[in-house]
Structure formats: C-alpha cells, structure tokens
Design a protein around this motif. Structure first.
Motif, PDB file in Angstrom:
ATOM      1  N   GLY A 153      -0.999   4.200   1.025  1.00  0.00           N
ATOM      2  CA  GLY A 153      -0.306   4.000  -0.237  1.00  0.00           C
ATOM      3  C   GLY A 153       1.172   4.284  -0.102  1.00  0.00           C
ATOM      4  N   ILE A 154       1.872   4.241  -1.245  1.00  0.00           N
ATOM      5  CA  ILE A 154       3.325   4.430  -1.266  1.00  0.00           C
ATOM      6  C   ILE A 154       3.680   5.565  -2.219  1.00  0.00           C
ATOM      7  CG2 ILE A 154       5.547   3.355  -1.823  1.00  0.00           C
ATOM      8  CD1 ILE A 154       4.306   0.646  -1.207  1.00  0.00           C
ATOM      9  N   VAL A 238       7.576  -5.283   3.228  1.00  0.00           N
ATOM     10  CA  VAL A 238       6.981  -4.708   4.439  1.00  0.00           C
ATOM     11  C   VAL A 238       6.314  -3.377   4.110  1.00  0.00           C
ATOM     12  CG1 VAL A 238       7.402  -3.979   6.816  1.00  0.00           C
ATOM     13  CG2 VAL A 238       8.763  -5.820   5.839  1.00  0.00           C
ATOM     14  N   ALA A 239       6.907  -2.585   3.202  1.00  0.00           N
ATOM     15  CA  ALA A 239       6.302  -1.315   2.802  1.00  0.00           C
ATOM     16  C   ALA A 239       4.943  -1.544   2.134  1.00  0.00           C
ATOM     17  CB  ALA A 239       7.232  -0.565   1.859  1.00  0.00           C
ATOM     18  N   ALA A 243       1.269  -0.305   3.443  1.00  0.00           N
ATOM     19  CA  ALA A 243       0.335   0.458   2.618  1.00  0.00           C
ATOM     20  C   ALA A 243      -1.025  -0.222   2.552  1.00  0.00           C
ATOM     21  CB  ALA A 243       0.915   0.644   1.220  1.00  0.00           C
ATOM     22  N   LEU A 244      -1.012  -1.544   2.479  1.00  0.00           N
ATOM     23  CA  LEU A 244      -2.272  -2.293   2.396  1.00  0.00           C
ATOM     24  C   LEU A 244      -3.058  -2.253   3.706  1.00  0.00           C
ATOM     25  CD1 LEU A 244      -1.109  -5.439   0.377  1.00  0.00           C
ATOM     26  CD2 LEU A 244      -2.622  -3.612  -0.426  1.00  0.00           C
ATOM     27  N   THR A 245      -2.348  -2.028   4.809  1.00  0.00           N
ATOM     28  CA  THR A 245      -3.024  -2.004   6.113  1.00  0.00           C
ATOM     29  C   THR A 245      -3.322  -0.581   6.583  1.00  0.00           C
ATOM     30  OG1 THR A 245      -0.838  -2.200   7.186  1.00  0.00           O
ATOM     31  CG2 THR A 245      -2.125  -4.219   6.891  1.00  0.00           C
ATOM     32  N   GLY A 246      -3.341   0.374   5.630  1.00  0.00           N
ATOM     33  CA  GLY A 246      -3.843   1.700   5.957  1.00  0.00           C
ATOM     34  C   GLY A 246      -2.815   2.750   6.282  1.00  0.00           C
TER      35      GLY A 246
END
Length: 433
Positions: A153-154, A238-239, A243-246
């Motif tokens: 996540g962010i 890109v952020a 986050a979506l890729t773990g």
C-alpha cells in the motif's frame, strides 16, 4: 551561547575570515539552528539563524570582508569562487570540536548588494526520533502503526516545506528497518543517513528522476520503498503500480490537508478505484513551537480565543471529547504561555513538535471516494470515524499546556463560525443599501 557570539564578534573585529566561518557554524549548532542566513544589504551584512522555525538576527559585519567570507565558504563547498552571477549549490562535511559530524548544504544567490549565503545544517550524529517524540498522540500513533504494518500500500505525508515530513517518514522506517526486509529510498537529497537502508539520490540533470529511480528500483527486489516526493503523474503511477504488486510505498506530496490529498490524486488522473485500492493512510502535518518549560505560566483566556477553542471542540468526535474530558460545554479551559527567559532566548518557546491529521482509509471512506463525494463529506466521515484535524490536534496540545493558540492558528485552519458568516452577510446587505 553568549561566549560563542562574543568569539564570533571578536573574529569579525579582527577580520579573521576563516575564524568567522568556523564560529558562525559553532554558534548555529550551539543554539540549535536549522539554517544560517548571511544576507548583504547596502551598508552592512547581517547573519541570522533559523531557530524553531523563526529567524533571529545574531550579528552584523561590514561589507568590506563579505567577498572574502563568501570565497571561504565557496572553497569549503567546492564551488566556483570566480562565479558570482548565478546561484550555486554545494555540500560541506564538518566535524565540530565536540566531535559532532555535520552536513552543511550550501546555497548562494546573487543579489543587488552581493551574494547571499544560506547553509542548512544536518547533524549526522543525531539519532532518528521515535514517533512518540514527534508529538504524535496515542490515538494517531495507533492508526499510523497500523498503516505501516500493512504488507503493501501507500502512506502519504503532506505539508509545506519544513513541516517535518521527511523526519516522520524516517521515524516510520526506523520501526520497519529489520534484517528481514529490503528497504530502498530515492531522495533529493538524502537528508538522513540510516544503516540498513539502500539510499539513492536523484539527479534530474542526467534524467535520474523520482519516477525513473522508482521504476528501476523495483528491479532491486525491495519490500519497502520511500520516495522523497511525488511531483508528477508518472511518479504516482509507478507508486500505485508498486503498491499493487506487493510493495509498501512511503512518500510526500504537497497539499493543505489529508482530505485534499485525495482531490490532488484525482487531479493527477489516478482513478478513484486505484486510490481506494492502494492508499493506506494520509498524514497532514505542521510544526509548532513548544512553550518553554522553565518560564511557562498560565495565560489569560480572552473571550475571542475561548470562542475559537470551544467552536473547535464542538466539531470533535465524541471519543476525542471524552479523552479530553470536555463532554460538558461548561468545563473551564486553561491555556499557557512562556514569559521568556535565558533558556529560550526570551522567546517563551523552546523546541518544536508536530500537529498531525491522519486519515485512515476505511471501507466507508472508500465508498464515498468511489461515489465522487465532496471533500466536506469525506472530512465529516473521517472525523466521525476518529480522525483529528490539525486544529483538533492543536487544541488538544493547547489545553495540555504544550503550545499556544497563536502557534496553532498560525498553521491550522480554524473551524468556520456560521454566526460570523451571517454577520458578514448582514453587513454586506447594509452596505448595498
């Protein structure tokens, strides 16, 4: 402090330029300054220090030695001493007689009366403060620790320049920094060096930007990435992808509040469904000066200040009012101030702490964002769920005797008073007649 200023004044009288350069830095360290300003005017040059966010004038010296001092500082920072037409930036590593290791970020600026010098002091030997030491209250601390303990996540922190965003992120990284994870930072510049982190500095001149560094950094098998600042659409894209890729991504962004950060992300063309899928929490923060404990006294609560404080209290959620024991509107309020003493340079303040507004992305907030709810609706729901606004956190610290109303309302927006709006409308109607 007095002895070191006296030494600086003696060096100025003797026109001992190398000693002036050394004594200026020593004085700044002694008083806890974050920046040194050397500013030329027509008839004199003044030296000011930024202490607790406020500039204080220290000494003046004649223009006749200014060019020699500028040259001395430029040599220290590996700058061109024969170039005074354009700004220059450099870096100096200094070790004080007490053994402190400092990084000085040196910046020159041509002015009509000569070159101005600003030096930012970074104490390399200073430890990273714990989150509790930054002024984050237990309720907010629990939310923040929950956000950084997520596997991905962010986490975004927002606020003006110099509001402590980077320090907050490094305090988070200090908790996350274990041998089991790979932490990478991409910064401009690297402000705090920490063992166990892979820290990289961007160089826009050679196209090594935040977005490029973040994209290539994902090939370094990171678990956690800290990006100095999200400035453009490419970096946030890109952020979000990271986050979506773990990955857990920590970064800063410039907005006025936690809720307005969501609007900013939407303006950067991040789809609402991606915001709700990736953002764990948003922190808005400001810095306020703390009342000097040595000269702290109870202050007179004026009707205007009391009205402002009670208006803010009325907009807090019930849980916060209970924690402050302010459910009853008749509960008396106390505020404090510093009278000024030798410990605080007669300012009444010593040190700074943060005001924090932390929005945690709940299911209810996600639904509001997906429904394109207004910022006011999102803020109201956030407060109902436990978010303290900057003003709420400030009022809590005012009543605890930590800071003053003047400090809080210099950085936090006051709750709007509908009765005042009505009075304004009435005045405008009368003027029209």
């Amino acid at each position: 402090m007095t002895d070191k200023i006296a030494a600086l004044q003696n060096a100025i009288i003797a026109s001992d330029v190398p000693q002036i350069a050394e004594d200026v830095v020593n004085c700044a360290i002694d008083v806890g300054a974050s920046d040194i300003h050397i500013e030329p005017s027509e008839y004199t040059i003044r030296i000011r220090f930024r202490v607790d966010g406020i500039l204080r004038q220290i000494v003046e010296y004649p223009p006749s030695i200014h060019s020699a001092l500028v040259s001395r500082l430029k040599i220290m920072g590996n700058l061109k001493i024969d170039e005074s037409r354009i700004p220059q930036d450099g870096r100096v590593q200094v070790t004080t007689p007490e053994g402190k290791e400092l990084d000085l970020r040196l910046s020159t600026l041509p002015t009509v009366h000569g070159e101005k010098i600003v030096m930012r002091l970074q104490d390399r030997s200073r430890r990273t403060p714990k989150l509790e030491e930054l002024g984050i209250e237990p309720h907010n601390l629990k939310i923040l620790k929950r956000a950084i303990s997520a596997p991905n996540g962010i986490l975004l922190t927002t606020g003006p320049t110099g509001s402590g965003k980077t320090t907050t992120l490094y305090s988070c990284l200090d908790i996350l920094n274990t041998p089991e994870v790979n932490i990478m930072t991409i910064e401009d510049p690297v402000e705090i060096q920490m063992d166990g982190l892979n820290q990289s500095q961007v160089h826009p001149a050679i196209n090594y930007t935040f977005a490029y560094g973040l994209r290539t950094g994902l090939r370094q098998d990171p678990d956690i990435i800290m990006v100095g600042e999200i400035r453009d659409r490419e970096t946030i894209e890109v952020a979000v992808e990271a986050a979506l890729t773990g990955h857990l991504v920590l970064s800063t962004i410039h907005t006025n509040s936690a809720v307005s950060t969501i609007t900013r992300l939407l303006d950067m063309d991040v789809p609402a469904f991606l915001i709700t899928a990736t953002v764990n929490a948003i922190i808005a923060q400001r810095l306020v000066r703390k009342i000097c404990e040595k000269c702290k006294k109870e202050d007179v609560l004026t009707p205007a200040v009391e009205k402002k404080l009670r208006k803010a209290i009325s907009t807090m959620n019930l849980a916060q009012r209970k924690r402050l024991k302010l459910e009853d509107e008749s509960t008396p309020l106390k505020i404090y101030h510093g009278e000024g003493c030798d410990q605080c340079g007669d300012s009444g303040y010593k040190g700074r702490m943060g005001l924090y507004e932390i929005l945690e992305m709940s299911n209810q907030l996600k639904n509001l964002i997906l429904k394109s709810a207004s910022p006011l609706e999102i803020e109201a729901q956030s407060i109902a769920e436990g978010m303290k606004t900057l003003e709420h956190d400030g009022v809590e610290k005012i009543l605890a005797g930590v800071t003053t109303p003047e400090e809080v309302y210099a950085v936090a927006r006051a709750t709007e008073d509908e009765s005042e709006d009505d009075d304004t409308d009435e005045i405008e109607k009368n003027l029209e007649k």
